[in-house]
Design a protein around this motif. Structure first.
Motif, PDB file in Angstrom:
ATOM      1  N   ALA A 168      27.016  14.684  58.518  1.00  0.00           N
ATOM      2  CA  ALA A 168      26.445  14.184  59.782  1.00  0.00           C
ATOM      3  C   ALA A 168      27.361  13.297  60.612  1.00  0.00           C
ATOM      4  O   ALA A 168      26.947  12.232  61.058  1.00  0.00           O
ATOM      5  CB  ALA A 168      25.135  13.455  59.497  1.00  0.00           C
ATOM      6  N   GLY A 169      28.599  13.711  60.807  1.00  0.00           N
ATOM      7  CA  GLY A 169      29.487  12.945  61.676  1.00  0.00           C
ATOM      8  C   GLY A 169      30.552  12.159  60.924  1.00  0.00           C
ATOM      9  O   GLY A 169      31.551  11.736  61.493  1.00  0.00           O
ATOM     10  N   ALA A 213      34.299  11.417  62.131  1.00  0.00           N
ATOM     11  CA  ALA A 213      34.685  10.011  62.276  1.00  0.00           C
ATOM     12  C   ALA A 213      35.928   9.699  61.443  1.00  0.00           C
ATOM     13  O   ALA A 213      36.760   8.888  61.837  1.00  0.00           O
ATOM     14  CB  ALA A 213      33.527   9.102  61.878  1.00  0.00           C
ATOM     15  N   ILE A 246      26.861  18.282  65.122  1.00  0.00           N
ATOM     16  CA  ILE A 246      26.114  17.785  63.971  1.00  0.00           C
ATOM     17  C   ILE A 246      24.760  18.464  64.001  1.00  0.00           C
ATOM     18  O   ILE A 246      23.905  18.135  64.833  1.00  0.00           O
ATOM     19  CB  ILE A 246      25.955  16.255  64.038  1.00  0.00           C
ATOM     20  N   TYR A 256      21.900  18.617  62.003  1.00  0.00           N
ATOM     21  CA  TYR A 256      21.226  18.078  60.824  1.00  0.00           C
ATOM     22  C   TYR A 256      19.936  18.835  60.550  1.00  0.00           C
ATOM     23  O   TYR A 256      19.599  19.086  59.402  1.00  0.00           O
ATOM     24  CB  TYR A 256      20.972  16.585  61.048  1.00  0.00           C
ATOM     25  N   LEU A 303      18.525  22.928  64.961  1.00  0.00           N
ATOM     26  CA  LEU A 303      19.807  22.785  65.657  1.00  0.00           C
ATOM     27  C   LEU A 303      20.890  23.664  65.020  1.00  0.00           C
ATOM     28  O   LEU A 303      21.827  24.066  65.694  1.00  0.00           O
ATOM     29  CB  LEU A 303      20.238  21.325  65.719  1.00  0.00           C
ATOM     30  N   ARG A 309      23.540   9.189  47.209  1.00  0.00           N
ATOM     31  CA  ARG A 309      23.662   9.677  48.594  1.00  0.00           C
ATOM     32  C   ARG A 309      25.012   9.322  49.235  1.00  0.00           C
ATOM     33  O   ARG A 309      25.713  10.186  49.741  1.00  0.00           O
ATOM     34  CB  ARG A 309      22.520   9.072  49.426  1.00  0.00           C
ATOM     35  N   GLN A 310      25.357   8.023  49.234  1.00  0.00           N
ATOM     36  CA  GLN A 310      26.601   7.595  49.885  1.00  0.00           C
ATOM     37  C   GLN A 310      27.820   8.263  49.242  1.00  0.00           C
ATOM     38  O   GLN A 310      28.745   8.686  49.923  1.00  0.00           O
ATOM     39  CB  GLN A 310      26.798   6.067  49.803  1.00  0.00           C
ATOM     40  N   THR A 345      32.983   7.121  69.487  1.00  0.00           N
ATOM     41  CA  THR A 345      32.529   6.870  68.120  1.00  0.00           C
ATOM     42  C   THR A 345      32.612   8.123  67.240  1.00  0.00           C
ATOM     43  O   THR A 345      32.611   8.019  66.014  1.00  0.00           O
ATOM     44  CB  THR A 345      31.076   6.334  68.101  1.00  0.00           C
ATOM     45  N   ALA A 346      32.707   9.287  67.876  1.00  0.00           N
ATOM     46  CA  ALA A 346      33.036  10.551  67.211  1.00  0.00           C
ATOM     47  C   ALA A 346      32.333  10.790  65.877  1.00  0.00           C
ATOM     48  O   ALA A 346      32.968  11.169  64.891  1.00  0.00           O
ATOM     49  CB  ALA A 346      34.547  10.638  67.012  1.00  0.00           C
ATOM     50  N   GLY A 347      31.026  10.589  65.845  1.00  0.00           N
ATOM     51  CA  GLY A 347      30.283  10.908  64.637  1.00  0.00           C
ATOM     52  C   GLY A 347      29.858   9.681  63.851  1.00  0.00           C
ATOM     53  O   GLY A 347      28.963   9.750  63.010  1.00  0.00           O
ATOM     54  N   ASP A 348      30.497   8.535  64.137  1.00  0.00           N
ATOM     55  CA  ASP A 348      30.168   7.323  63.385  1.00  0.00           C
ATOM     56  C   ASP A 348      28.740   6.862  63.626  1.00  0.00           C
ATOM     57  O   ASP A 348      28.077   6.353  62.718  1.00  0.00           O
ATOM     58  CB  ASP A 348      31.134   6.189  63.760  1.00  0.00           C
ATOM     59  N   ALA A 354      26.120   8.834  64.480  1.00  0.00           N
ATOM     60  CA  ALA A 354      25.247   9.772  63.760  1.00  0.00           C
ATOM     61  C   ALA A 354      25.273   9.477  62.263  1.00  0.00           C
ATOM     62  O   ALA A 354      24.230   9.432  61.603  1.00  0.00           O
ATOM     63  CB  ALA A 354      25.694  11.204  64.029  1.00  0.00           C
ATOM     64  N   ALA A 355      26.477   9.251  61.744  1.00  0.00           N
ATOM     65  CA  ALA A 355      26.620   8.989  60.300  1.00  0.00           C
ATOM     66  C   ALA A 355      25.881   7.714  59.906  1.00  0.00           C
ATOM     67  O   ALA A 355      25.335   7.617  58.810  1.00  0.00           O
ATOM     68  CB  ALA A 355      28.097   8.896  59.929  1.00  0.00           C
ATOM     69  N   VAL A 366      22.343   8.615  59.453  1.00  0.00           N
ATOM     70  CA  VAL A 366      22.125   9.463  58.274  1.00  0.00           C
ATOM     71  C   VAL A 366      22.460   8.734  56.974  1.00  0.00           C
ATOM     72  O   VAL A 366      22.131   9.210  55.891  1.00  0.00           O
ATOM     73  CB  VAL A 366      22.918  10.778  58.461  1.00  0.00           C
ATOM     74  N   SER A 367      23.067   7.547  57.072  1.00  0.00           N
ATOM     75  CA  SER A 367      23.314   6.781  55.845  1.00  0.00           C
ATOM     76  C   SER A 367      21.995   6.365  55.194  1.00  0.00           C
ATOM     77  O   SER A 367      21.958   6.035  54.016  1.00  0.00           O
ATOM     78  CB  SER A 367      24.165   5.547  56.156  1.00  0.00           C
ATOM     79  N   ILE A 368      20.907   6.415  55.953  1.00  0.00           N
ATOM     80  CA  ILE A 368      19.585   6.031  55.435  1.00  0.00           C
ATOM     81  C   ILE A 368      18.881   7.259  54.861  1.00  0.00           C
ATOM     82  O   ILE A 368      18.773   8.283  55.543  1.00  0.00           O
ATOM     83  CB  ILE A 368      18.713   5.446  56.578  1.00  0.00           C
ATOM     84  N   ALA A 422      16.593  10.323  56.724  1.00  0.00           N
ATOM     85  CA  ALA A 422      16.855  10.191  58.161  1.00  0.00           C
ATOM     86  C   ALA A 422      16.464  11.462  58.904  1.00  0.00           C
ATOM     87  O   ALA A 422      16.234  11.429  60.119  1.00  0.00           O
ATOM     88  CB  ALA A 422      18.329   9.888  58.403  1.00  0.00           C
ATOM     89  N   PHE A 429      16.241  11.796  62.831  1.00  0.00           N
ATOM     90  CA  PHE A 429      17.551  12.166  63.364  1.00  0.00           C
ATOM     91  C   PHE A 429      17.728  13.686  63.297  1.00  0.00           C
ATOM     92  O   PHE A 429      17.630  14.269  62.218  1.00  0.00           O
ATOM     93  CB  PHE A 429      18.682  11.467  62.590  1.00  0.00           C
ATOM     94  N   GLY A 431      20.368  15.632  65.164  1.00  0.00           N
ATOM     95  CA  GLY A 431      21.736  16.133  65.252  1.00  0.00           C
ATOM     96  C   GLY A 431      22.476  15.515  66.413  1.00  0.00           C
ATOM     97  O   GLY A 431      21.965  14.581  67.060  1.00  0.00           O
ATOM     98  N   GLY A 432      23.664  16.026  66.664  1.00  0.00           N
ATOM     99  CA  GLY A 432      24.456  15.436  67.740  1.00  0.00           C
ATOM    100  C   GLY A 432      25.598  16.329  68.165  1.00  0.00           C
ATOM    101  O   GLY A 432      25.893  17.341  67.517  1.00  0.00           O
TER     102      GLY A 432
END
Lengths: 412, 412
Positions: free
Chosen positions: A281-282, A286, A303, A305, A309, A390-391, B280-283, B285-286, B289-291, B294, B298, B300-301
Motif C-alpha cells: 500500500a505505498g 515510498a 495502490i 487496496y 480498485l 503485519r509490519q 509523499t509517494a505512497g507514505d 497511504a502506507a 495501512v499500517s493499522i 484499514a 482505506f 487505494g491511491g
C-alpha cells in the motif's frame, strides 16, 4: 581515544523516545577511529547526571552528552553542567542575535523564553546551532573533553557535523580498527552460518572478527580487524567469496540501502519503474522515493487496496479475483502487466499478500505474499510465506521486491 | 523495584543497529510500575559484561540483558553468564525438541549449529522462545533477578510478554508513579510553552512534572505524578485545558497514533478515504495501512510522481501544470478532486511538495508543500513551508495531512 555517550531523558528510559541519537553518534565517531566504549541512558535528574559524569570521566577521554537543553522548564542539563564546572551563566550576544534571527527569518515571533537559550556558561566554547535555538557547549577539564548537545536529532547532528567532528578529528589518534559490512536479503543467519562454515572458520583463523546483524528481512555481516587498514584487502577477499557463494542474497556492502542500489542500477540501465501495490500500500513506492532524485527513474504507482480498485484502476479480471483470490499468482501478474502499460514504465512491481492479523484462509496463512515484476517481454513471479506480524510482513515484501528487481537489473 | 537494562552488542555502540529493544523494555516495565533506573549499552566482550553486571547489581533489583544468544560464534552471552553464575551447560531436552519442531514446521533443515541453542545453564529457569531458537534464561542470585534474552526484537518481545512479565508482575511492588502523555501536531515546543505559560506554572504548583517530547512534526507533552493514581483526575483536567486551548493541534493522548485516531473517526463516520500523492509517494497511504483492518476505510491511491502521470492518471490540466507548477494550490486541488472521483471515495487527500534536496525555485524553497482534501461538496487546501531535510519534509507532510482530515472528521 575512548568516547562515552550519555543520553539524558526520562522519555528514553520509559521508552517514549527511541535513542537514535546514540546510534548516530556511535556511527560517526567510530568511522573516525574513536572507540565507543559505552552508552549510558539516564534520567534528567541532577544527581544522576553528576554521578554518571564522575564515573564516565574515569574511563573515557571524551564524553558526549545529549538532551536537556531545550527552552522549557524540564531542561536542566545546562544548569547542572554550569554547577558541575563551577561556572556561571552569562549572555552570549552572538547566540542571542542568532536565536533572534532564527525566529525572524521564519516569520515567527521572538519569545521571552528564547532569550534563556543565549545564557551560556562563561568558560565553555559555544557550538553554534544553525537548526535550532539551543547552542551546544564544549568543556575541557583535567585533559578530558565534555560536550553537551541538544537532544533534537537534526540539531544535534548539525552541530556535530559542523562544530564538533572537525575539532575531534584534529585531536583523535585513531585506534587501529577497520570494519566493513556485507548486506544480504532473503536468507536467515543460521543458513548463512551453515553454508559459510569453512569461510567463517577461515575468517577467525585470520584473526578477524565476524558479527551477524539480523533485522527484518535482512542479515548484515560485519568483518572487523584490530590491525586497521592492513586487513582491508583480506576483508575484501572474504566479501568476494561471500558474494560468489550467495549471489542472490548478497546485495551490497556498507550503509548503502537496497533502494539506493536499485536506484543506481535503474539509472545505469536507463530504465524507469512503477508500482502496483496491494498489501504494501505505498510502502514500496515510498522506499524508492526516500532516495533523492528518485524522479529520474520512479514515475508513479497505483495502490489498489480494495478489489474494486484492482479491477477499475489495474483492469484485473473479475473472474480471476473470484477464482484465485486477490493473493494469487494470476492476480499479481495482471497487476504487474497492466500496471506497466498504464504507468508507461519499463518495469512494474506488483505486490499482493495477507499482512495480517486477519484475512487468512486455510490454504493462505497470514504472511502469504505474491510479488510479480513485469518487463517488456516477461513477468517474473515469486511466492513467499513470511510470518505473523503485519509490519514485518509489509517490510519483508518491500525488501524482497527490491531484491527481485535488483537481480533482474544485474542480469542474473 | 529498580530495573536496569544491559544491551549487549558492538553493533549498538557503533550505530549499526538502533537500540529499539531498550525502549520497548522501558515502556513495558514502567507501565507495570517498575522504575527504570539506567540503560547501559556495552560491547560483546566478557570483561565488559562481567564488570557491568557487577556494577549494575549493586543498584538494581532486576537486571535485563539482551543480545548475544544467537546460534553463531560471535554470541557469547550464554557462556559468560554460565561462568559468572559458576554454572554448567547441559542439554535441555524440551528446548531441543522445540528447536527441532521450529525448523520442521517451516520446512527448513535442522542444522548442527542449532543443537547448541538447547544447551542451557543447569540452574537457570528456561524461558521458552516461540519465535526463534534461542531460549531466554532467568537467574536468581542474592535476592536479585538477572534475565537474559535474545537480541532479535520480536523474539525478545514474545519471551517478555509470555514468560517474563507475568512473573515480574507477581513480584513487583509498583512505585507510586503515574504519567499520561498528550500528543500535538503542527506546533513547536516554544510556542506551546509561551501559549501555555500559566497552565504550565499551575502544573508545577500542583507538584506534577511536565516534559516536552518533540519529534518531527509532533510534540508530546507528558505530565507525571509521584503520588501515583491520586493525581489521575488532576492530570485529566490539565489535558482538558490543553485541548481547549489548542484544539487544532491536540489530537490525542497516550500511544495512539494520528493514523489510528483518523482510522477510528473514519469508521465512526462510515467514510472511505483514498490518496493522490506526489511528494509523499505512497507514505501517506502506507501510514493508513499500517493499522490492521484499514481496508474498512482505506480503498487505494494514485502515486503521480511525474507530471505525465499527474495528467494521465489524475487528469490534471496541462495548462495548470505549466502555469502554476506541480507544487501549487491549483494542481493539488485537481489531484484531490479528480482523485476522489477516480477512487470513488468520500475523501481524497492530495500532496504535492518540494521535498529536496533539489527542485526548489526562488519563489518555492525546499519544504514548500501543498495539501488538499476533497470531499463531496468542498475542497480544503493548505500551504506549508517545512524545512531543508527530505525525510522530515515527507514525514511532516504525512502528519499534517492526517491532522487536516482529523479536523474535518471531528467537524471543526
Amino acid at each position: 581515544m575512548k568516547v562515552s555517550i550519555i543520553s539524558i531523558g526520562d522519555e528514553l528510559l520509559i521508552g517514549q523516545t527511541i535513542n537514535t541519537n546514540a546510534s548516530w553518534l556511535g556511527a560517526e565517531l567510530s568511522k573516525r577511529g574513536a572507540d565507543i566504549s559505552r552508552i549510558h541512558t539516564i534520567s534528567d535528574q541532577e544527581n544522576e547526571i553528576i554521578q554518571t559524569l564522575d564515573c564516565t570521566l574515569k574511563r573515557a577521554d571524551i564524553v558526549i552528552i545529549t538532551g536537556g537543553l531545550g527552552p522549557t522548564q524540564d531542561d536542566i542539563t545546562k544548569n547542572v553542567l554550569t554547577k558541575y564546572f563551577q561556572d556561571e551563566l552569562v549572555i552570549h550576544h552572538e547566540t542571542l542575535e542568532r536565536v533572534r534571527n532564527f525566529f525572524t527569518q521564519r516569520n515567527l515571533p521572538f519569545l521571552d523564553v528564547n532569550i534563556q537559550q543565549a545564557m551560556i556558561p562563561k568558560n565553555c566554547i559555544v557550538l553554534n546551532n544553525l537548526e535550532g535555538t539551543a547552542p551546544g557547549m564544549w568543556f575541557e577539564k583535567d585533559g578530558k573533553i565534555i560536550i553537551s548537545l541538544p537532544g533534537v536529532p537534526h540539531e544535534m547532528k548539525t552541530i556535530m557535523l559542523q562544530e564538533v567532528l572537525p575539532r575531534i578529528e584534529k585531536i583523535i589518534s585513531p585506534i587501529k580498527y577497520y570494519s566493513k559490512t556485507a548486506n544480504l536479503q532473503g536468507i536467515g543467519e543460521s543458513y548463512i552460518a551453515e553454508k559459510m562454515k569453512i569461510w567463517e572458520q577461515s575468517i577467525r583463523e585470520n584473526n578477524l572478527e565476524l558479527a551477524y546483524l539480523p533485522s527484518t528481512g535482512l542479515v548484515r555481516l560485519r568483518i572487523s580487524s584490530k590491525k586497521g587498514n592492513e586487513d582491508v584487502e583480506r576483508i575484501e577477499n572474504f566479501f568476494h567469496e561471500l558474494q560468489q557463494a550467495l549471489p542472490n542474497n548478497f546485495y551490497g556492502v556498507g550503509d548503502e540501502t537496497l533502494a539506493q542500489i536499485v536506484g543506481k542500477l535503474l539509472i545505469k540501465n536507463k530504465c524507469t519503474v512503477g508500482t502496483a501495490e496491494s498489501c504494501t500500500a505505498g510502502d514500496l513506492a515510498a522506499e524508492f522515493v526516500s532516495i533523492p532524485n528518485a524522479s529520474t527513474y520512479f514515475k508513479g504507482g497505483i495502490i489498489s487496496y480494495s478489489n474494486e480498485l484492482k479491477q477499475q484502476l489495474l483492469h484485473v479480471n473479475k473472474n480471476n479475483l473470484e477464482t484465485y483470490g486477490a493473493v494469487s499468482e494470476q492476480v499479481v501478474t495482471e497487476m504487474a502487466v497492466n500496471g506497466r502499460n498504464i504507468l508507461s514504465v519499463d518495469y512494474c512491481i506488483a505486490t499482493s499478500g495477507i499482512a495480517g492479523p486477519t484475512g487468512n484462509t486455510t490454504s493462505k496463512p497470514i504472511g502469504t505474499t505474491w510479488i510479480a515484476i513485469a518487463s517488456k517481454d516477461k513477468v517474473i513471479t515469486k511466492k513467499f510465506v513470511f510470518e505473523q506480524n503485519r509490519q514485518r510482513n509489509i517490510r519483508r515484501t518491500v525488501l524482497s521486491a527490491l531484491n527481485m528487481i535488483r537481480l533482474i537489473l544485474v542480469g542474473s
